[in-house]
Design an enzyme around this catalytic site. Structure first.
Site, PDB file in Angstrom:
ATOM      1  NE  ARG A  17      -2.229  -1.227   3.481  1.00 62.41           N
ATOM      2  CZ  ARG A  17      -2.647  -0.966   4.710  1.00 62.41           C
ATOM      3  NH1 ARG A  17      -3.826  -0.416   4.908  1.00 62.41           N
ATOM      4  NH2 ARG A  17      -1.901  -1.247   5.753  1.00 62.41           N
ATOM      5  CG  ASN A  35      -3.921  -4.512   2.978  1.00 57.05           C
ATOM      6  OD1 ASN A  35      -3.336  -4.376   1.920  1.00 57.05           O
ATOM      7  ND2 ASN A  35      -3.289  -4.492   4.133  1.00 57.05           N
TER       8      ASN A  35
END
Length: 89
Positions: A17, A35
């Site tokens: 990320r 996620n």
């Protein structure tokens, strides 16, 4: 242009990320990365054709810490976004 990417492989717990956020900022994209419960990562990105092509190429490789197995790409309805953010649970 706005697209949704679902990235599969070893993409959680490896900084995916953060590195995605970094690459999106570098390319001047707007959107988000998060996620998913199934172990994949979802990315919503908004930019022009060149930016999106470069970003999709990067997502297919990911950072050195990840192992991307596949990326699914979906056209997304245009939504107003002001920056690129990491969505935490």
């Amino acid at each position: 242009m706005t697209k949704k990417f679902l990235v599969f492989g070893r993409v959680q717990g490896v900084g995916f990320r953060y590195f995605t956020w970094q690459e999106a900022k570098k390319l001047g994209l707007k959107g988000s990365v998060r996620n998913r419960i199934d172990g994949s990562v979802e990315v919503i990105a908004q930019g022009d054709e060149t930016q999106m092509a470069d970003f999709e190429g990067w997502l297919n490789k990911g950072p050195k810490t990840a192992k991307v197995e596949r990326v699914l790409v979906f056209e997304q309805a245009e939504i107003k976004m002001s920056n690129f953010s990491i969505v935490r649970r």
